[in-house]
Scaffold this active site. Structure first.
Site, PDB file in Angstrom:
ATOM      1  N   ASP A 183     -10.064   3.247  -3.654  1.00 25.99           N
ATOM      2  CA  ASP A 183     -10.747   2.059  -3.119  1.00 25.99           C
ATOM      3  C   ASP A 183     -12.180   1.907  -3.623  1.00 25.99           C
ATOM      4  O   ASP A 183     -12.952   2.861  -3.648  1.00 25.99           O
ATOM      5  CB  ASP A 183     -10.802   2.132  -1.589  1.00 25.99           C
ATOM      6  CG  ASP A 183      -9.426   2.039  -0.966  1.00 25.99           C
ATOM      7  OD1 ASP A 183      -8.430   2.091  -1.703  1.00 25.99           O
ATOM      8  OD2 ASP A 183      -9.366   1.929   0.265  1.00 25.99           O
TER       9      ASP A 183
ATOM     10  N   ASP B   4       0.819  -1.213   0.000  1.00 23.97           N
ATOM     11  CA  ASP B   4       0.000   0.000   0.000  1.00 23.97           C
ATOM     12  C   ASP B   4       0.860   1.274   0.000  1.00 23.97           C
ATOM     13  O   ASP B   4       2.093   1.203   0.014  1.00 23.97           O
ATOM     14  CB  ASP B   4      -0.954  -0.056   1.211  1.00 23.97           C
ATOM     15  CG  ASP B   4      -2.318   0.519   0.901  1.00 23.97           C
ATOM     16  OD1 ASP B   4      -2.427   1.378   0.003  1.00 23.97           O
ATOM     17  OD2 ASP B   4      -3.295   0.111   1.567  1.00 23.97           O
TER      18      ASP B   4
HETATM   19  C1  GLA Z   1      -5.965   1.242   1.441  1.00 26.23           C
HETATM   20  C2  GLA Z   1      -6.096   0.261   0.290  1.00 26.23           C
HETATM   21  C3  GLA Z   1      -7.245  -0.699   0.572  1.00 26.23           C
HETATM   22  C4  GLA Z   1      -6.977  -1.436   1.881  1.00 26.23           C
HETATM   23  C5  GLA Z   1      -6.760  -0.442   3.008  1.00 26.23           C
HETATM   24  C6  GLA Z   1      -6.281  -1.108   4.277  1.00 26.23           C
HETATM   25  O1  GLA Z   1      -7.091   2.064   1.530  1.00 26.23           O
HETATM   26  O2  GLA Z   1      -6.308   0.939  -0.919  1.00 26.23           O
HETATM   27  O3  GLA Z   1      -7.391  -1.632  -0.486  1.00 26.23           O
HETATM   28  O4  GLA Z   1      -5.862  -2.268   1.728  1.00 26.23           O
HETATM   29  O5  GLA Z   1      -5.797   0.542   2.660  1.00 26.23           O
HETATM   30  O6  GLA Z   1      -5.990  -0.204   5.281  1.00 26.23           O
END
Ligand code: GLA
Length: 597
Positions: free
Chosen positions: A394, A341
């Protein structure tokens, strides 16, 4: 989640840099295809096509076509093309060497007397040289992470099959000579006319579901499950074991789902006194090695999550400056996949450097670990260091825009679809540019519009069917995000549709695109392996059912008649002339496999 809005590089600059880098890499690759070439390279002719002489080199083209010298006395060598076509020299006397191409097609030299060597293609197609008569030898093209390497053919000589790393090798053919079948490392080998020891699926057609378990990573888009969309931080050893059991008992494993991926919040709040990353021992009392052993015992693979910054998005320890140590830890546990990430970058750090450091650390372990880049926005440098990369923020389990999220360019299913798969005019972020991201997809490297929400309750089953169909036609990773221990029949039916999964997992690895001018009643198309074979999605974004037509000519098909299979009703609709029209429900799809001829 903290979104980083700054620091997005000029995409043109990045792409120019990549092209420059590719050219030098490919020039070297071409030189390495033959000993004669290695020495000849130092006095290589300037770019351009020349006739005669010791050594002629074809033009080098970016986004174009390069054709090798035509009548070299000693050696002709195809040019290098990035995003174009490189054709090997023709009629070189002792040796012709095919061009090198990135993203497109490299064709070997033809009719060289003693030796022709196929072109090499990265993420494209390499066709071996062909040699006729005499003492000739033809060596198949080689394709690294590309669609296919096809063996050379020799009449009265010998042909060695193409070799493909992470791609497809089709066995060489020989008339009156000997043929050694294709070998595939971690890829798929389709049997040739005479195949000796094709490593995978010898003599057969490819089957989806990751039968190629060694070697090249993610030869087809990764399939599996991830904890985040449904369970967030409530991920435990018990949950993961239960999901692994259900992946087998539900039949999901049998249709290709493989990775069980643990997302954020598996970690303890602090590293141990030696700096090692450790799991939260309340959630994972047996440790990660025991859990990986359990998952592997089911024939599945285990994924973990970390971050390029000092902390993950949920505030657990990130891997910044611990890359080598963490990669070694993951490998020692038996981890097969890492989602990485983009939160909490360290002061003064550089995003590309941080991701590259982890990519290199994973490689250094010697264990094949899929590297899933979660930097939210697309950067061209990702394509050379990861097997998949996110192309948007997301996903939210919603058909319509969530106004509270619109400042981050949209999270809903339609916004992610448009970022990942649409034409440039449909992008919320115009910097991607035409023709969009599809050009970056192929065996071993995939655009990732984020994990699936199928079965999580925010959309209707019709909308989930659209979500799954469109992810499949885009050759997107299929990472389920629901509770597979408790699925409705409709959810299971969507997630286990083998006809649709076969489109996603087609070994050519081409990402489908919209081909209609309409942006509400859409036609999407994806070329599949097999002559005149296409997947089609008819997609209705409107609020009422509507008729949508696909014409065979719009697919690029030369045949005026085709057979049609409906991939959701699983019915063969028989031969159909010129076009096919279906009534498509509001927010729904009709998905077809069309074979011309
Ligand atoms: C980010 C990523 C998500 C998830 C969260 C976890 O937002 O884009 O897919 O992995 O972190 O904290």
């Amino acid at each position: 989640m903290t979104l980083r809005q700054d620091g997005i590089p000029d995409p043109c600059q990045a792409s120019r840099a990549l092209r420059r880098e590719s050219f030098f890499r490919l020039a070297l690759l071409t030189c390495l295809t033959g000993a004669v070439c290695v020495s000849a390279c130092s006095n290589e002719a300037p770019a351009g096509s020349s006739t005669g002489g010791v050594h002629t080199t074809g033009s080098n083209a970016t986004g174009g076509a390069a054709t090798g010298g035509t009548t070299g006395t000693t050696q002709t060598m195809g040019g290098s093309a990035t995003g174009g076509t490189a054709t090997g020299g023709k009629a070189g006397m002792p040796q012709t060497i095919g061009g090198s191409a990135t993203g497109e097609t490299a064709t070997g030299g033809s009719a060289g007397m003693p030796q022709t060597i196929g072109g090499s293609a990265t993420s494209g197609t390499a066709t071996g040289g062909s040699a006729a008569g005499g003492t000739t030898e033809a060596t198949g093209g080689s394709s690294t992470g590309g669609a296919s390497g096809t063996g050379g053919s020799a009449t009265g000589g010998s042909a060695t099959g193409g070799s493909a790393t992470g791609g497809i090798g089709t066995g060489g053919k020989a008339t009156g000579g000997a043929a050694t079948g294709a070998t595939a490392t971690g890829g798929t080998a389709l049997g040739g006319t005479t195949t000796t020891g094709g490593a995978k699926n010898t003599g057969g057609t490819t089957s989806f579901g990751g039968t190629a378990s060694t070697g090249a990573l993610a030869a087809t888009p990764p399939m599996g499950w991830n904890s985040w969309n449904k369970f967030g931080g409530s991920v435990t050893d018990t949950l993961v074991r239960g999901i692994a059991d259900a992946m087998v008992s539900s039949g999901m494993q049998a249709v290709g789902y493989q990775y069980i991926n643990i997302d954020d919040m598996w970690q303890a709040s602090n590293r141990d006194s030696s700096g090692n990353i450790v799991p939260d021992n309340t959630k994972f009392p047996n440790g990660m090695k025991a859990l990986a052993d359990y998952v592997h015992g089911k024939g599945l693979k285990l994924g973990l999550y970390s971050d390029r910054g000092t902390k993950t998005c949920a505030g657990k320890p990130g891997s910044y400056s611990y890359e080598a140590k963490d990669a070694q830890t993951y490998a020692s546990w038996g981890v097969d996949y890492l989602k990485y990430d983009n939160c909490s970058p360290a002061a003064g750090s550089n995003i590309q450097t941080d991701y590259t450091n982890m990519a290199n650390a994973l490689k250094a372990t010697g264990r094949p670990i899929v590297f899933s880049i979660c930097a939210w926005w697309f950067y061209t440098w990702e394509t050379s260091i990861g097997q998949l990369w996110r192309t948007g923020t997301d996903i939210v389990d919603s058909w319509t825009e969530d106004p509270s999220k619109s400042s981050t360019k949209g999270h809903n299913f339609l916004a992610l679809l448009d970022n990942n798969g649409g034409w440039s005019s449909r992008y919320s972020d115009a910097s991607y540019g035409s023709p969009g991201l599809a050009q970056y997809a192929g065996p071993g490297h995939w655009n990732d519009p984020d994990m699936l929400e199928v079965g999580n309750g925010g959309m209707t089953d019709t909308e989930y069917q659209s979500h799954f169909s469109l992810w499949a036609i885009m050759a997107a990773p299929l990472i389920a995000g629901n509770d597979v221990r408790n699925m409705t029949a409709a959810t299971k039916n969507i997630l286990t549709n083998a006809d649709v999964i076969a489109v996603d997992q087609d070994p050519l690895g081409i990402q489908g695109k919209p081909i209609s001018t309409s942006t509400t009643l859409e036609v999407w198309s994806k070329k599949l392996s097999g002559d005149q074979t296409y997947a089609v999605v008819l997609f209705n974004r409107t609020e009422a059912s509507a008729a949508i037509t696909v014409t065979w000519s719009s697919l690029g098909m030369t045949s005026t008649s085709a057979t049609v299979r409906d991939l959701w009703s699983h019915t063969d609709l028989g031969p159909t002339a010129t076009q096919y029209t279906a009534t498509v429900p509001s927010h729904g799809v009709v998905m077809l496999k069309v074979v011309g001829g």
